[in-house]
Write a protein that holds these residues in place. Structure first.
Motif, mmCIF file in Angstrom:
data_model
loop_
_atom_site.group_PDB
_atom_site.id
_atom_site.type_symbol
_atom_site.label_atom_id
_atom_site.label_comp_id
_atom_site.label_asym_id
_atom_site.label_seq_id
_atom_site.Cartn_x
_atom_site.Cartn_y
_atom_site.Cartn_z
ATOM 1 N N VAL A 92 20.727 -2.979 -23.372
ATOM 2 C CA VAL A 92 20.718 -1.619 -22.834
ATOM 3 C C VAL A 92 20.726 -0.646 -24.002
ATOM 4 C CG1 VAL A 92 21.918 0.063 -21.398
ATOM 5 C CG2 VAL A 92 21.983 -2.363 -20.789
ATOM 6 N N LEU A 139 21.857 3.919 -19.661
ATOM 7 C CA LEU A 139 22.979 3.797 -18.733
ATOM 8 C C LEU A 139 23.382 5.178 -18.240
ATOM 9 C CD1 LEU A 139 25.190 2.170 -17.315
ATOM 10 C CD2 LEU A 139 26.568 2.393 -19.396
ATOM 11 N N TYR A 184 27.892 -5.953 -16.952
ATOM 12 C CA TYR A 184 27.548 -5.116 -18.100
ATOM 13 C C TYR A 184 28.678 -5.181 -19.117
ATOM 14 C CZ TYR A 184 26.910 -1.027 -21.072
ATOM 15 O OH TYR A 184 26.781 -0.199 -22.163
ATOM 16 N N THR A 236 26.134 -12.858 -21.552
ATOM 17 C CA THR A 236 26.183 -12.171 -20.257
ATOM 18 C C THR A 236 25.661 -13.065 -19.144
ATOM 19 O OG1 THR A 236 24.009 -11.151 -20.673
ATOM 20 C CG2 THR A 236 25.952 -9.871 -21.273
ATOM 21 N N PHE A 242 20.880 1.838 -14.549
ATOM 22 C CA PHE A 242 20.246 1.786 -15.861
ATOM 23 C C PHE A 242 18.898 2.514 -15.861
ATOM 24 C CE2 PHE A 242 22.746 -2.207 -15.568
ATOM 25 C CZ PHE A 242 23.633 -1.972 -16.605
ATOM 26 N N TYR A 281 24.805 -4.734 -22.986
ATOM 27 C CA TYR A 281 23.957 -5.808 -22.474
ATOM 28 C C TYR A 281 24.295 -6.026 -20.999
ATOM 29 C CZ TYR A 281 24.028 -6.461 -27.494
ATOM 30 O OH TYR A 281 23.981 -6.234 -28.843
ATOM 31 N N PHE A 282 23.302 -6.434 -20.230
ATOM 32 C CA PHE A 282 23.571 -6.674 -18.817
ATOM 33 C C PHE A 282 22.871 -7.934 -18.332
ATOM 34 C CE2 PHE A 282 19.378 -4.936 -18.241
ATOM 35 C CZ PHE A 282 18.913 -5.523 -17.064
ATOM 36 N N TYR A 325 25.798 -0.640 -11.442
ATOM 37 C CA TYR A 325 25.436 0.167 -12.610
ATOM 38 C C TYR A 325 24.034 0.733 -12.427
ATOM 39 C CZ TYR A 325 29.478 -1.902 -14.928
ATOM 40 O OH TYR A 325 30.749 -2.284 -15.251
ATOM 41 N N TYR A 371 21.826 -9.428 -14.278
ATOM 42 C CA TYR A 371 21.821 -9.123 -12.844
ATOM 43 C C TYR A 371 21.182 -10.282 -12.097
ATOM 44 C CZ TYR A 371 19.952 -7.259 -8.448
ATOM 45 O OH TYR A 371 19.615 -7.071 -7.131
ATOM 46 N N SER A 387 29.608 -3.522 -22.989
ATOM 47 C CA SER A 387 29.246 -2.652 -24.106
ATOM 48 C C SER A 387 29.242 -3.478 -25.388
ATOM 49 C CB SER A 387 30.245 -1.507 -24.222
ATOM 50 O OG SER A 387 31.524 -2.002 -24.601
ATOM 51 N N THR A 406 26.098 -7.629 -10.887
ATOM 52 C CA THR A 406 25.710 -7.198 -12.218
ATOM 53 C C THR A 406 26.892 -7.315 -13.164
ATOM 54 O OG1 THR A 406 24.132 -5.596 -11.313
ATOM 55 C CG2 THR A 406 24.777 -5.311 -13.610
#
Length: 330
Positions: free
Chosen positions: A151, A156, A195, A251, A168, A180-181, A166, A183, A197, A193
């Protein structure tokens, strides 16, 4: 491997000087053993021959892997076979990567006596790639889609800790990665999801990665790695070599293990991930590791995919289903 096979590989002493057998020749001899053939047939059926050919190609093309005991290499490759994942580096679903560890062995001295000493040995480690995790998830037939990516600053817009939803859809304003995410959505409509940081990811890596235990790496130094540009074609490994790649994989693994639908194969893959996290130092020609970095209890270094080809991954169940027979013969 029988004594006769070893003698044949070394050469006929009556006709030519004995030579040490090449690692590739030893591997091929081990593959021919009935027990080994049966193990791979049990895992792959009629496709076992094709898979074993790819194992020989992998071993032949990796001089560092040739430093490992061939039989142990086959043991790690068998893990990929049981998951029906190709072992080719080019595909990026599963890997066998050599790492260096220090073990105690009896060493013969000049006077003929033996003494137990710490020696460096090369050991292979099975590593599942993020593509492998995605593939195993889709095989369950329960996932409509899975998507994971970095991300960037500005993307975001908002997120809810309560609902876990979230947004995005913001406009990217720089190349700075802020998180980073991952889903996924199941066929029954359930979606989730995750997420994290970059700050949370760096703290997570420092706390849980055995690769960073016993090292001078700090959260602040990891954040500096996160400031490096995302390199989709990077072949660097580990948190210190490819922070973004490790973050994406983390993730995916964390989200699936906590909220995903897990088949027996996917659970086995997660177990293999735990095993590989406890293993250690990749043999690297690019840098010399200090003795304190050699893998010992409480001082392991884990490894990420050797060929990390793409930071973002978006898998659609229907598209994968159409090409599954062609791309995943195992």
């Amino acid at each position: 491997m029988t004594q006769q096979t070893t003698t044949q590989l070394a050469g006929d002493a009556n006709n030519a000087p004995a030579r040490a057998p090449r690692p590739v020749d030893i591997l091929k001899a081990v593959i021919k053993e009935d027990e080994v053939q049966q193990q791979f047939r049990n895992a792959l059926g009629k496709n076992s021959g094709t898979f074993l050919t790819s194992v020989v190609e992998l071993f032949t093309g990796d001089s560092k892997l040739q430093k490992c005991e061939p039989k142990r290499v086959l043991t790690e490759c068998l893990k990929a076979a049981t998951l029906r994942l190709p072992i080719s580096k080019a595909l990026g679903f599963a890997f066998v990567i050599p790492y260096k560890s220090r073990v105690k062995q009896m060493v013969q001295k000049a006077d003929g006596s033996y003494k137990e000493e710490w020696v460096d040995v090369c050991t292979p480690s099975f590593q599942i790639g993020y593509k492998g995790l995605i593939q195993l998830a889709l095989r369950t037939g329960q996932y409509r889609t899975i998507n994971a990516d970095a991300v960037y600053e500005g993307e975001l817009r908002k997120g809810s800790k309560l609902t876990g939803i979230y947004d995005f859809e913001g406009e990217r304003i720089s190349d700075k990665v802020i998180g980073y995410f991952c889903y996924f959505e199941l066929l029954n409509g359930f979606s989730k999801t995750l997420y994290m940081s970059v700050e949370a990811m760096a703290a997570h890596a420092k706390q849980y990665s055995k690769a960073l235990s016993g090292k001078d790496t700090t959260v602040e130094s990891l954040l500096q790695m996160a400031n490096l540009p995302v390199a989709p074609d990077s072949k660097q490994v580990g948190w210190l070599g490819n922070f973004h790649g490790m973050a994406i994989k983390t993730t995916i693994r964390n989200l699936l293990s906590k909220y995903g639908y897990l088949s027996v194969e996917l659970q086995k893959a997660m177990d293999y991930e735990t095993e590989s996290d406890e293993k250690a130092v990749e043999i690297s020609a690019d840098r010399q590791l200090p003795a304190s970095s050699v893998a010992m209890p409480g001082n392991e270094i884990d490894i990420e995919d050797a060929t990390y080809e793409s930071v973002g991954v978006n898998a659609d169940a229907q598209k994968v289903e159409q090409s599954k027979e062609e791309e995943f013969p195992y």
